[in-house]
Design a protein around this motif. Structure first.
Motif, PDB file in Angstrom:
ATOM      1  N   ASP A  82       5.781   3.731 -23.364  1.00 57.58           N
ATOM      2  CA  ASP A  82       5.170   2.404 -23.415  1.00 57.58           C
ATOM      3  C   ASP A  82       3.675   2.569 -23.169  1.00 57.58           C
ATOM      4  N   ASP A  83       2.976   1.441 -23.028  1.00 55.57           N
ATOM      5  CA  ASP A  83       1.551   1.481 -22.729  1.00 55.57           C
ATOM      6  C   ASP A  83       1.310   2.339 -21.487  1.00 55.57           C
ATOM      7  N   ALA A  84       0.432   3.324 -21.607  1.00 55.07           N
ATOM      8  CA  ALA A  84       0.263   4.310 -20.543  1.00 55.07           C
ATOM      9  C   ALA A  84      -0.224   3.678 -19.243  1.00 55.07           C
ATOM     10  N   GLN A  85      -1.165   2.741 -19.335  1.00 59.96           N
ATOM     11  CA  GLN A  85      -1.690   2.147 -18.111  1.00 59.96           C
ATOM     12  C   GLN A  85      -0.664   1.223 -17.459  1.00 59.96           C
ATOM     13  N   LYS A  86       0.119   0.528 -18.270  1.00 53.81           N
ATOM     14  CA  LYS A  86       1.206  -0.287 -17.720  1.00 53.81           C
ATOM     15  C   LYS A  86       2.196   0.596 -16.962  1.00 53.81           C
ATOM     16  N   LEU A  87       2.555   1.729 -17.558  1.00 58.15           N
ATOM     17  CA  LEU A  87       3.487   2.636 -16.898  1.00 58.15           C
ATOM     18  C   LEU A  87       2.879   3.212 -15.625  1.00 58.15           C
ATOM     19  N   ALA A  88       1.589   3.512 -15.651  1.00 60.85           N
ATOM     20  CA  ALA A  88       0.929   4.036 -14.451  1.00 60.85           C
ATOM     21  C   ALA A  88       0.997   3.025 -13.315  1.00 60.85           C
ATOM     22  N   ARG A  89       0.842   1.746 -13.643  1.00 56.55           N
ATOM     23  CA  ARG A  89       0.949   0.727 -12.594  1.00 56.55           C
ATOM     24  C   ARG A  89       2.363   0.684 -12.017  1.00 56.55           C
ATOM     25  N   GLY A  90       3.369   0.834 -12.870  1.00 56.43           N
ATOM     26  CA  GLY A  90       4.741   0.868 -12.379  1.00 56.43           C
ATOM     27  C   GLY A  90       5.010   2.081 -11.507  1.00 56.43           C
ATOM     28  N   LEU A  91       4.489   3.229 -11.912  1.00 52.01           N
ATOM     29  CA  LEU A  91       4.665   4.444 -11.119  1.00 52.01           C
ATOM     30  C   LEU A  91       3.959   4.326  -9.770  1.00 52.01           C
ATOM     31  N   THR A  92       2.776   3.720  -9.777  1.00 49.11           N
ATOM     32  CA  THR A  92       2.041   3.531  -8.527  1.00 49.11           C
ATOM     33  C   THR A  92       2.795   2.593  -7.591  1.00 49.11           C
ATOM     34  N   ALA A  93       3.407   1.559  -8.160  1.00 49.40           N
ATOM     35  CA  ALA A  93       4.219   0.661  -7.336  1.00 49.40           C
ATOM     36  C   ALA A  93       5.377   1.422  -6.702  1.00 49.40           C
ATOM     37  N   ALA A  94       5.992   2.325  -7.459  1.00 51.46           N
ATOM     38  CA  ALA A  94       7.082   3.129  -6.904  1.00 51.46           C
ATOM     39  C   ALA A  94       6.570   4.072  -5.818  1.00 51.46           C
ATOM     40  N   LEU A  95       5.403   4.670  -6.040  1.00 46.30           N
ATOM     41  CA  LEU A  95       4.834   5.584  -5.048  1.00 46.30           C
ATOM     42  C   LEU A  95       4.498   4.878  -3.736  1.00 46.30           C
ATOM     43  N   SER A  96       4.313   3.560  -3.779  1.00 45.54           N
ATOM     44  CA  SER A  96       3.990   2.827  -2.554  1.00 45.54           C
ATOM     45  C   SER A  96       5.124   2.879  -1.542  1.00 45.54           C
ATOM     46  N   HIS A  97       6.315   3.274  -1.984  1.00 41.93           N
ATOM     47  CA  HIS A  97       7.473   3.373  -1.091  1.00 41.93           C
ATOM     48  C   HIS A  97       7.696   4.798  -0.584  1.00 41.93           C
ATOM     49  N   VAL A  98       6.765   5.706  -0.901  1.00 40.46           N
ATOM     50  CA  VAL A  98       6.948   7.126  -0.600  1.00 40.46           C
ATOM     51  C   VAL A  98       5.850   7.599   0.353  1.00 40.46           C
ATOM     52  N   ALA A  99       6.214   8.426   1.314  1.00 41.03           N
ATOM     53  CA  ALA A  99       5.226   9.030   2.214  1.00 41.03           C
ATOM     54  C   ALA A  99       4.595  10.223   1.507  1.00 41.03           C
ATOM     55  N   VAL A 100       3.424   9.996   0.917  1.00 45.93           N
ATOM     56  CA  VAL A 100       2.724  11.061   0.202  1.00 45.93           C
ATOM     57  C   VAL A 100       1.496  11.482   0.992  1.00 45.93           C
ATOM     58  N   ALA A 101       1.034  12.697   0.735  1.00 44.79           N
ATOM     59  CA  ALA A 101      -0.156  13.200   1.416  1.00 44.79           C
ATOM     60  C   ALA A 101      -1.383  12.427   0.962  1.00 44.79           C
ATOM     61  N   ALA A 102      -2.327  12.242   1.858  1.00 48.09           N
ATOM     62  CA  ALA A 102      -3.564  11.544   1.521  1.00 48.09           C
ATOM     63  C   ALA A 102      -4.454  12.430   0.674  1.00 48.09           C
ATOM     64  N   ASN A 103      -5.225  11.801  -0.215  1.00 47.54           N
ATOM     65  CA  ASN A 103      -6.204  12.542  -1.015  1.00 47.54           C
ATOM     66  C   ASN A 103      -7.324  13.056  -0.126  1.00 47.54           C
TER      67      ASN A 103
ATOM     68  N   MET B 115       0.840  -1.199   0.000  1.00 50.23           N
ATOM     69  CA  MET B 115       0.000   0.000   0.000  1.00 50.23           C
ATOM     70  C   MET B 115       0.873   1.245   0.000  1.00 50.23           C
ATOM     71  N   MET B 116       0.402   2.299  -0.674  1.00 52.66           N
ATOM     72  CA  MET B 116       1.116   3.566  -0.689  1.00 52.66           C
ATOM     73  C   MET B 116       1.123   4.157   0.712  1.00 52.66           C
ATOM     74  N   LYS B 117       2.304   4.573   1.199  1.00 50.83           N
ATOM     75  CA  LYS B 117       2.390   5.185   2.512  1.00 50.83           C
ATOM     76  C   LYS B 117       1.725   6.549   2.453  1.00 50.83           C
ATOM     77  N   ARG B 118       0.693   6.764   3.262  1.00 48.45           N
ATOM     78  CA  ARG B 118      -0.022   8.029   3.249  1.00 48.45           C
ATOM     79  C   ARG B 118      -0.183   8.531   4.668  1.00 48.45           C
ATOM     80  N   ILE B 119       0.044   9.799   4.869  1.00 45.89           N
ATOM     81  CA  ILE B 119      -0.173  10.442   6.148  1.00 45.89           C
ATOM     82  C   ILE B 119      -1.139  11.583   5.896  1.00 45.89           C
ATOM     83  N   THR B 120      -2.238  11.619   6.649  1.00 45.95           N
ATOM     84  CA  THR B 120      -3.256  12.627   6.393  1.00 45.95           C
ATOM     85  C   THR B 120      -2.721  14.012   6.694  1.00 45.95           C
ATOM     86  N   THR B 121      -2.930  14.949   5.780  1.00 46.27           N
ATOM     87  CA  THR B 121      -2.604  16.349   6.001  1.00 46.27           C
ATOM     88  C   THR B 121      -3.817  17.176   5.640  1.00 46.27           C
ATOM     89  N   PHE B 122      -3.908  18.365   6.215  1.00 51.18           N
ATOM     90  CA  PHE B 122      -5.020  19.251   5.915  1.00 51.18           C
ATOM     91  C   PHE B 122      -4.696  20.085   4.692  1.00 51.18           C
TER      92      PHE B 122
END
Length: 298
Positions: free
Chosen positions: A277-298, A1-8
């Protein structure tokens, strides 16, 4: 899962915001000095985009749109007493680097990084990161005079007649779903701006995402459901190699790894990437990379 910390107050996309009439006198002075209006951004930032529309850059057979990887920008934020901090990223050709640098240094602007973001592109481009503190109009004048030594367009484009909303040859709903964030169309590119969970600081000052502290991921359609992607991940030291490995395992080339700032807390590393490359394939790869990053929650 993507690391997410809630921010305002999660901030929206940065680079593609529409220009707005400067509401503050200092913003108008900056726009006048640069020769082009900017946009008011969350966090009190006034940001001016300066795409290198004068350049015809090709990478692996793809002609790069300015919004994909050739967008210079300057971001100003006031910090009291009529003073402001400016940060920016200037896209320059090899022959433009030294004249622009000399003018900036003479005017008191600091150079915080100089490097590539891409590989194999023709012509070759360099990216000069800058910072400065002082009277915002004077900072803007120095920056204008330096950029005038390059081919950077410094005037606002002619006002266009109202047009239908821009469309793009990508399944943007699918990309949003895969990425877990909503992108925005602009300049023929579908762009995601993803803030980090924590608020980075530089020289003790908090940096809103519009000051270059957000992850940027851009898709340019190349036909048949494919896209060229580039941008940068904004990472702490412990995130660098997990993200690098994930990108490479998903067929995404890492093209640069470096710092953009000199006195940031936490210390941040910027990882640039490229694939076509295929855009959706690349999006899945980018999302996998983002799972290692502490990003703000939507």
């Amino acid at each position: 899962m993507m690391k997410r910390i809630t921010t305002f107050g999660l901030l929206g996309l940065l680079a593609l915001s529409s220009p707005a009439l400067a509401a503050e006198p200092w913003e108008q002075a900056v726009a006048t000095a640069i020769g082009k209006p900017g946009a008011e951004m969350p966090g009190g930032v006034y940001r001016i985009g300066l795409p290198r529309s004068d350049l015809h850059v090709v990478l692996d057979g793809v002609t790069l749109k300015p919004a994909l990887a050739l967008g210079s920008w300057l971001a100003f934020v006031p910090h009291g007493g009529g003073q402001a901090m400016v940060m920016g990223d200037l896209v320059l050709t090899d022959t433009e680097v030294n004249p622009v640098m000399a003018k900036l240094v003479a005017g008191g602007i600091e150079i915080t990084a100089l490097h590539n973001h891409l590989l194999r592109n023709t012509p070759h481009t360099m990216y000069m990161h800058i910072a400065g503190h002082g009277d915002p109009a004077q900072l803007a004048k120095v920056l204008h005079d330096a950029l005038a030594l390059s081919g950077t367009p410094l005037s606002a484009p002619p006002a266009a007649s109202p047009a239908a909303p821009e469309t793009i040859d990508l399944d943007t709903a699918a990309l949003d779903r895969i990425m877990g964030h909503k992108g925005k169309i602009g300049g023929g590119v579908y762009a995601f701006g993803i803030p980090r969970a924590e608020a980075p600081r530089d020289g003790g000052m908090a940096l809103p995402p519009a000051m270059g502290a957000a992850i940027a991921i851009n898709f340019q359609p190349t036909g048949g459901g494919k896209a060229a992607i580039t941008g940068d991940f904004v990472l702490t030291a412990s995130e660098v190699n997990p993200v690098l490995r994930e990108l490479r395992q998903n067929g995404i080339e890492v093209t640069a790894l470096h710092n953009h700032m000199l006195d940031d807390e936490p210390r941040l590393f910027f990882m640039h990437f490229w694939a076509n490359d295929d855009a959706q394939k690349l999006a899945r790869g980018l999302t996998a990379a983002l799972s290692h990053v502490a990003v703000a929650a939507n």
